[in-house]
Write an enzyme that holds these catalytic residues in place. Structure first.
Site, PDB file in Angstrom:
ATOM      1  N   HIS B 265       0.977  -1.323  -0.059  1.00 54.72           N
ATOM      2  CA  HIS B 265      -0.328  -0.376  -0.431  1.00 54.72           C
ATOM      3  C   HIS B 265       0.938   0.959   0.030  1.00 54.72           C
ATOM      4  O   HIS B 265       0.990   2.373  -1.096  1.00 54.72           O
ATOM      5  CB  HIS B 265      -0.789   0.064   1.443  1.00 54.72           C
ATOM      6  CG  HIS B 265      -1.556   1.164   1.664  1.00 54.72           C
ATOM      7  ND1 HIS B 265      -2.839   1.191   1.070  1.00 54.72           N
ATOM      8  CD2 HIS B 265      -1.256   2.781   1.783  1.00 54.72           C
ATOM      9  CE1 HIS B 265      -3.634   1.812   1.578  1.00 54.72           C
ATOM     10  NE2 HIS B 265      -2.618   3.711   2.268  1.00 54.72           N
ATOM     11  N   GLU B 266       1.652   1.506   0.822  1.00 60.03           N
ATOM     12  CA  GLU B 266       2.944   2.604   1.099  1.00 60.03           C
ATOM     13  C   GLU B 266       3.071   2.659  -0.321  1.00 60.03           C
ATOM     14  O   GLU B 266       3.804   3.555  -0.716  1.00 60.03           O
ATOM     15  CB  GLU B 266       3.394   2.603   1.593  1.00 60.03           C
ATOM     16  CG  GLU B 266       2.853   2.496   3.862  1.00 60.03           C
ATOM     17  CD  GLU B 266       1.879   3.705   3.735  1.00 60.03           C
ATOM     18  OE1 GLU B 266       1.452   5.275   3.030  1.00 60.03           O
ATOM     19  OE2 GLU B 266       1.128   4.044   4.239  1.00 60.03           O
ATOM     20  N   HIS B 269       2.161   4.580  -2.501  1.00 57.39           N
ATOM     21  CA  HIS B 269       2.013   6.188  -2.740  1.00 57.39           C
ATOM     22  C   HIS B 269       3.262   6.401  -3.204  1.00 57.39           C
ATOM     23  O   HIS B 269       3.080   7.525  -3.772  1.00 57.39           O
ATOM     24  CB  HIS B 269       1.643   6.196  -1.001  1.00 57.39           C
ATOM     25  CG  HIS B 269       0.793   6.452  -0.479  1.00 57.39           C
ATOM     26  ND1 HIS B 269      -0.219   6.869  -0.761  1.00 57.39           N
ATOM     27  CD2 HIS B 269      -0.224   5.658   0.545  1.00 57.39           C
ATOM     28  CE1 HIS B 269      -1.667   6.788  -0.097  1.00 57.39           C
ATOM     29  NE2 HIS B 269      -1.077   5.832   0.844  1.00 57.39           N
ATOM     30  N   GLU B 295      -4.041   7.521  -2.712  1.00 57.07           N
ATOM     31  CA  GLU B 295      -4.648   7.179  -2.109  1.00 57.07           C
ATOM     32  C   GLU B 295      -5.195   5.741  -3.390  1.00 57.07           C
ATOM     33  O   GLU B 295      -5.304   4.409  -2.592  1.00 57.07           O
ATOM     34  CB  GLU B 295      -6.329   7.096  -1.696  1.00 57.07           C
ATOM     35  CG  GLU B 295      -7.021   6.135  -0.392  1.00 57.07           C
ATOM     36  CD  GLU B 295      -5.504   5.437   0.285  1.00 57.07           C
ATOM     37  OE1 GLU B 295      -4.359   6.388   0.442  1.00 57.07           O
ATOM     38  OE2 GLU B 295      -5.470   4.624   1.055  1.00 57.07           O
TER      39      GLU B 295
END
Lengths: 501, 501
Positions: B265-266, B269, B295
């Protein structure tokens, strides 16, 4: 009453402005730490731009007209001695800063940020020619900077005062000269001595266990972990605020003592920072006096504590616990090892207490000539090696071990090196006073009781921040003017005994 | 020609001013990262003061008269579409900022910096009453902030636009409502399904080996380590610039998938940040569009790649190599485990793709009522638990697992949560387009060929920075207006197949 309130208001307004600047510089400190310790390599362009923006902003805030007005107003108020000292320090910075154009400040900041990775690469590849162009640019910029501040005095003298504003370059020269005069024969005598000091720490030492041992050392000496941390960096340094004063070190497989002494050195710096008064955070009264005094604190702990016999009685059990192969080593062995004189060592940060000053004299002479235009950048490796041979009888095999070894010039720090020797000299003077005033200091060190020593240093040095000028601070703390006597007595006594001179 | 030069000069002057601000905010980003990841606990007073100084300075630079003049001048020049877009974005920030007094900005910054350790302690001690007073203060401050910007609109609507300025709160509400309407029955159906998905990752996993595996995952997906780093933080986040975009994660002994999915997820980003155009660094054209789009990138990688069957065919061998005890696990097992629906889980960041949105709806409703004054802070734990029970049939045992679980409110971030769901919805729409345009995307993922996918995202999303508004960016990238259709189709298809609905 109204007048009092106005006067307080003028001072508060000045301090508010200064606190903003001080916090912006604190932020830059964290960015610099991050750049050395954490930042990925690709981050340089953004980091340079960020540091440059902070530097330009703090410069603008310091030099804006309203700051001059606030200074004038505070100076015409009736202030306590403490407040007057804070104003004196802000005035000094203001005067220096207003003479330097923002553009030049930005240019210096950007260039030093770019220079750091260039220096690293040049050092890694042992290629001075890679570093030379940006070094030359930095010299030009700093010369310009000095000229803006005072065109009537030699540039190097002006630059030196960025690091040590009150002692004067003449004092620095006098002290360095005296060190050279008295230490060269002492180093020669050591070199001719038949005594062979113990060397019990040969071998390979796992860096992870070295780190654990380094943490033991910081625990033993009383580092406040709640206000600090330990990391590794290629060139160890410490930085921060009273609330967050960090230490860095580095580990070499075959140099157990190196990491320990370097960490104790940085610990000394950090205790100074941690010992500054919390309630004066953001004011000059909450800032370290300057580099010479800062260095006196690191040398105090590195040399007068960390290289002492009582310390090794205390600490050796930790070493033996972490490295059981050293079980046969005695405190005396460790003490001797920590004080061996290496007159054939080309690396400053690995130098002992005596030869160290020759490393400084060499840098002092070279950087002064570079700044004054008496030496070309391309000549540095040759001159460096020649001088090293002259003073210490050793010629570095590579530039990586010669003129590329130090980070300082890549920071644009010219005039910084002398403060190292001044700090050593001051450390000895302070230690002599502490020793007189603290009951059985040796016994306390051997017992691991560092409370009274921390208290003495906090009370006599740390808590004053910038309240006193350097000469006044020394006089307040020791009752005497700055002198090399204590250092020279200490050196000849200690090394005379060790080497049977 | 003269006119052209003048127009360029006006734009350049504006951009120079903006770049300074942007760099000061970048410095604050590093200070925030350091505070979360590196700073010793005692450092808070200095860090609060530093962040507050940076925040006040950037606010002053953004709102000073010369900035307004520079904007006016740039707006009256003839500019390319790109440059006009940069000016539009600066104007937007300027308008919002000029309405908020510097004092309030400083107050918010200082309070959020103080709130962070308070939240941490309250969470550790499971004591909401410790956090309540500072939360109340933050709500008051943010309400005041919203009122300064636009007293005529509901405060929450104004705050939401700090995170998603162009879609409008009505769109957010419509999307969230549709998700609730269509996902609640889907979650119910899953709950009633007899299918039991595989759960092969039970056990204890050494955090150090988890970290090595996490690095494998980042290697596999193509993280640019030269412009980033991986660390641990209590609440994982990513931050930085195109030159230095860092990822944090956390490891739990008994949750191997948790660290992996959170890191992917990160990573999503960070790829967005790393994919911004280098040459536009410091300009709005070099900044991420906003949180919803940010996001969408994290969800894209976390869900559409990291929870896909082809990814697990590719990555499972790494898992089995790091943890040989998992030797019998098949890619299908791993795929099932990565997509289990937990309708009894109270923790947002551990939630699956379906129930996740119910966690968001809950927060959205509570924070809107808090800001609009329809709910008292003291009522939060009760209301939180009631809603959790209503939407997911689970009541948290503690506030640490309930209303204290998220860091966001301690940052003063109200209006942030909805962007998570909007991002998920957008991720599905983007994935559908990429899947259409990239030949055999599944096959490429299974082969570890992420180049084309990175290129597609860079070209269609990252490289545009803030050039387009959110709706325009979505239209440019996908050829359609923003819609929940793709997400809902994807969800019902995927979970229908998994749970045999």
């Amino acid at each position: 009453m109204a007048t009092d309130a106005t006067q307080t208001a003028a001072y508060e307004e000045l301090l508010d402005r200064y606190e903003r600047i001080s916090n912006i510089e604190g932020a830059a400190g964290i960015l610099n730490w991050d750049q050395e310790v954490m930042m990925p390599e690709g981050g340089t362009p953004a980091r340079s731009a960020q540091l440059s923006a902070l530097s330009a902003t703090s410069h603008e805030l310091l030099t804006e007209e309203a700051m001059g007005d606030a200074l004038d107003a505070a100076e015409s108020a009736e202030l306590t001695d403490e407040k007057a000292a804070a104003v004196r320090e802000i005035r000094r910075q203001y005067e220096r800063a207003t003479r330097v154009p923002t553009e030049l400040v930005e240019d210096i900041s950007r260039t030093t940020s770019e220079a750091l990775p260039v220096w690293k690469e040049a050092k890694a590849e042992d290629d001075f020619s890679k570093f030379a162009p940006i070094l030359e640019k930095l010299i030009d910029l700093k010369r310009d900077y000095a000229e803006q501040i005072d065109p009537d005095r030699p540039a190097y003298e002006v630059l030196f005062e960025d690091y040590e504003p009150y002692l004067g370059l003449d004092t620095a020269e006098r002290i360095l000269e005296r060190l050279r005069e008295e230490l060269v024969p002492l180093i020669d005598a050591v070199g001719e001595s038949d005594v062979e000091l113990a060397s019990p720490f040969a071998g390979e030492f796992d860096p992870d266990i070295q780190e654990a041992l380094t943490r033991d050392a910081l625990d033993t000496l009383g580092y406040d972990w709640d206000r600090g941390r330990l990391d590794t960096a290629p060139h160890p340094f410490s930085m921060g605020t009273t609330f967050d004063a960090r230490v860095t070190t580095r580990y070499e497989d075959d140099d157990l003592l190196g990491a320990l002494t370097s960490t104790i050195h940085e610990f000394g710096h950090a205790t100074y920072t941690q010992g500054l008064p919390d309630e004066e955070y953001g004011s000059p009264l909450g800032e370290n006096r300057n580099l010479s005094v800062h260095e006196s604190q690191s040398r105090f702990w590195e040399n007068h504590v960390g290289r002492s016999e009582p310390f090794w009685s205390l600490f050796l059990p930790h070493v033996r616990e972490r490295f059981p192969e050293l079980d046969g080593v005695t405190p005396r062995d460790a003490y001797e090892a920590a004080n061996r004189v290496y007159d054939d060592n080309p690396i400053r940060i690995e130098a002992d207490e005596l030869t160290y000053h020759m490393h400084i004299v060499l840098r002092f002479e070279i950087e002064r000539e570079l700044i004054e235009g008496d030496l070309d950048v391309v000549e540095v490796p040759q001159v460096w090696n020649d001088k090293m041979e002259e003073y210490l009888g050793v010629r570095p095999d590579t530039d990586a071990e010669g003129c590329l070894q130090d980070i300082h010039w890549s920071h644009g720090s010219f005039g910084y090196f002398p403060t190292y020797s001044l700090g050593s000299v001051l450390a000895a003077q302070l230690y002599a006073s502490a020793d007189e005033e603290i009951d059985d200091l040796d016994g306390q060190i051997e017992a691991g009781e560092f409370g009274p020593l921390h208290e003495w240093l906090t009370e006599n040095v740390h808590q004053h921040g910038k309240r006193y000028t350097t000469p006044d601070l020394i006089e307040e703390a020791t009752g005497e003017a700055f002198t090399a006597d204590y250092f020279l007595d200490y050196a000849s006594e200690k090394y005379g005994a060790l080497y049977d001179l």
